[in-house]
Design a protein around this motif. Structure first.
Motif, PDB file in Angstrom:
ATOM      1  N   THR A 139      -8.660 119.117  20.492  1.00 34.55           N
ATOM      2  CA  THR A 139      -9.504 118.423  19.523  1.00 34.55           C
ATOM      3  C   THR A 139      -9.117 116.955  19.391  1.00 34.55           C
ATOM      4  N   ILE A 140     -10.016 116.182  18.821  1.00 31.05           N
ATOM      5  CA  ILE A 140      -9.745 114.770  18.547  1.00 31.05           C
ATOM      6  C   ILE A 140      -8.551 114.643  17.606  1.00 31.05           C
ATOM      7  N   LYS A 141      -8.470 115.535  16.621  1.00 30.50           N
ATOM      8  CA  LYS A 141      -7.371 115.502  15.658  1.00 30.50           C
ATOM      9  C   LYS A 141      -6.016 115.647  16.352  1.00 30.50           C
ATOM     10  N   LYS A 142      -5.942 116.544  17.330  1.00 32.75           N
ATOM     11  CA  LYS A 142      -4.688 116.747  18.045  1.00 32.75           C
ATOM     12  C   LYS A 142      -4.324 115.518  18.869  1.00 32.75           C
ATOM     13  N   MET A 143      -5.317 114.908  19.505  1.00 26.71           N
ATOM     14  CA  MET A 143      -5.046 113.740  20.323  1.00 26.71           C
ATOM     15  C   MET A 143      -4.656 112.535  19.481  1.00 26.71           C
ATOM     16  N   VAL A 144      -5.336 112.351  18.341  1.00 26.98           N
ATOM     17  CA  VAL A 144      -4.999 111.232  17.445  1.00 26.98           C
ATOM     18  C   VAL A 144      -3.590 111.421  16.884  1.00 26.98           C
ATOM     19  N   GLY A 145      -3.311 112.622  16.407  1.00 26.99           N
ATOM     20  CA  GLY A 145      -1.989 112.890  15.850  1.00 26.99           C
ATOM     21  C   GLY A 145      -0.896 112.705  16.880  1.00 26.99           C
ATOM     22  N   SER A 146      -1.135 113.163  18.115  1.00 29.23           N
ATOM     23  CA  SER A 146      -0.150 113.006  19.180  1.00 29.23           C
ATOM     24  C   SER A 146       0.066 111.539  19.522  1.00 29.23           C
ATOM     25  N   THR A 147      -1.008 110.761  19.537  1.00 29.31           N
ATOM     26  CA  THR A 147      -0.903 109.331  19.837  1.00 29.31           C
ATOM     27  C   THR A 147      -0.107 108.598  18.767  1.00 29.31           C
ATOM     28  N   VAL A 148      -0.382 108.913  17.497  1.00 33.22           N
ATOM     29  CA  VAL A 148       0.353 108.287  16.392  1.00 33.22           C
ATOM     30  C   VAL A 148       1.833 108.659  16.472  1.00 33.22           C
ATOM     31  N   GLY A 149       2.122 109.937  16.735  1.00 32.96           N
ATOM     32  CA  GLY A 149       3.516 110.370  16.833  1.00 32.96           C
ATOM     33  C   GLY A 149       4.238 109.703  17.979  1.00 32.96           C
ATOM     34  N   PHE A 150       3.575 109.586  19.128  1.00 32.73           N
ATOM     35  CA  PHE A 150       4.209 108.947  20.279  1.00 32.73           C
ATOM     36  C   PHE A 150       4.444 107.467  20.020  1.00 32.73           C
ATOM     37  N   ALA A 151       3.552 106.835  19.257  1.00 30.58           N
ATOM     38  CA  ALA A 151       3.750 105.421  18.894  1.00 30.58           C
ATOM     39  C   ALA A 151       5.056 105.262  18.127  1.00 30.58           C
ATOM     40  N   GLY A 152       5.355 106.247  17.285  1.00 27.38           N
ATOM     41  CA  GLY A 152       6.622 106.208  16.543  1.00 27.38           C
ATOM     42  C   GLY A 152       7.818 106.318  17.465  1.00 27.38           C
ATOM     43  N   VAL A 153       7.710 107.170  18.497  1.00 29.53           N
ATOM     44  CA  VAL A 153       8.797 107.319  19.466  1.00 29.53           C
ATOM     45  C   VAL A 153       9.032 106.015  20.214  1.00 29.53           C
ATOM     46  N   VAL A 154       7.952 105.400  20.680  1.00 25.27           N
ATOM     47  CA  VAL A 154       8.062 104.134  21.418  1.00 25.27           C
ATOM     48  C   VAL A 154       8.646 103.042  20.527  1.00 25.27           C
ATOM     49  N   LEU A 155       8.227 103.015  19.260  1.00 21.97           N
ATOM     50  CA  LEU A 155       8.686 101.985  18.332  1.00 21.97           C
ATOM     51  C   LEU A 155      10.188 102.068  18.104  1.00 21.97           C
ATOM     52  N   VAL A 156      10.677 103.262  17.802  1.00 21.82           N
ATOM     53  CA  VAL A 156      12.116 103.392  17.529  1.00 21.82           C
ATOM     54  C   VAL A 156      12.932 103.154  18.789  1.00 21.82           C
ATOM     55  N   SER A 157      12.366 103.521  19.932  1.00 23.40           N
ATOM     56  CA  SER A 157      13.102 103.354  21.175  1.00 23.40           C
ATOM     57  C   SER A 157      13.163 101.902  21.625  1.00 23.40           C
TER      58      SER A 157
END
Length: 307
Positions: A139-157
């Motif tokens: 679903t779109i919800k899963k893709m949006v949520g995954s993208t937001v979460g991955f942005a957090g990973v990239v940011l902290v890294s």
């Protein structure tokens, strides 16, 4: 009674606590594997000793998982004849393929970089479960949520820790390939757990995979020459990480959609980055960016799990 237990394991707070425990343990494995290499005097080029090290770790992890599972269930956990093929399939994906790629890759990159790359496993797991095995809808919800979460990973890294320069393409690529083995093993674990005890699957697949890796390492010349008490303790800790985290993760996956559990995997690299920075001195992750990235990870998890 069994239905009450199943309902309990699907409650979001239970999933959050269980998944966080798994991800903290797995996050600690990033720096602890590299510390283990140092304690056993294993160089980044000594591929087969790395495989031997991993094999011994997983044999121990398998026995620990079965020991804990047998104690909790008050019976010795023995697989059925129909479980043997499933255990072998899981061992080849989850232990042999994933960790050979991961261990060798980690030796050729930094704990911080591997944490970033490993963060893509959530995307891969959700896509594989949805598009290839049709276990749930993408679903779109899963893709949006995954993208937001991955942005957090990239940011902290990128900002929360020192993103060192150097030629790490080979190591990063191997770590990335390991995420595909993880994704397929998660889907198979979900499928097999419908009729099997996930702790039995976890324990025995670790033992089988560990034996295969140990044999490969020994035949190809791997050897542990610098064995110390500190090194043994680190090896036991890494075995405990696998035994507890993978067994608990398997239980959560059995009773929940893969996307609901897998999205918590974004916490894994965040923990890996922070613990790598602290234990390996790869930079200071304890900055404002750490809290911002953690907020993004939590937001991504919330989006995916929102009813």
């Amino acid at each position: 009674m069994n239905s009450d237990k199943n309902a309990f394991l699907t409650k979001t707070p239970v999933v959050i606590i269980g998944a966080f425990i798994c991800c903290f343990l797995w996050g600690s494995a990033f720096p602890c594997i590299k510390i283990g290499y140092s304690l056993f005097d294993i160089s980044s080029s000594d591929t087969y000793t790395q495989i031997l090290f991993a094999g011994i770790r997983f044999i121990l992890a398998g026995f620990l998982a079965l020991l804990f599972g047998s104690f909790l269930s008050r019976t010795i956990l023995i697989p059925k004849k129909t479980s043997i093929t499933k255990i072998f399939n899981l061992s080849m994906l989850q232990t042999v393929a994933q960790y050979i790629l991961f261990y060798i890759g980690l030796a050729h990159t930094t704990g911080v970089r591997s944490s970033i790359v490993e963060g893509t496993n959530v995307f891969v797991a959700i896509v594989v479960a949805s598009l290839i095995f049709k276990q749930e809808d993408l679903t779109i919800k899963k893709m949006v949520g995954s993208t937001v979460g991955f942005a957090g990973v990239v940011l902290v890294s990128t900002f929360g820790a020192q993103f060192t320069t150097g030629n790490y393409l080979f190591g990063d690529l191997l770590v990335f390939l390991s995420t595909f083995a993880y994704a397929f093993s998660s889907v198979l674990l979900k499928r097999y757990s419908k009729e099997e005890n996930p702790v039995i699957l976890s324990g025995y697949q670790f033992i089988v995979g560990g034996i295969i890796m140990t044999i490969i390492g020994l035949i190809c010349g791997g050897k542990l020459t610098n064995v110390t008490l500190n090194g043994i303790f680190m090896l036991l800790y890494l075995a405990l990480v696998s035994a507890v985290a993978y067994s608990l993760w398997g239980i959560l996956i059995k009773h929940n959609p893969i996307s609901k559990v897998a999205v918590f995997g974004f916490i894994n690299p965040v923990c890996g980055v922070i613990l790598s920075a602290i234990l390996l001195n790869e930079g200071s992750s304890l900055s404002i960016m750490s809290f911002v990235s953690l907020g993004l990870v939590c937001l991504g998890i919330y989006i995916v799990n929102k009813e």
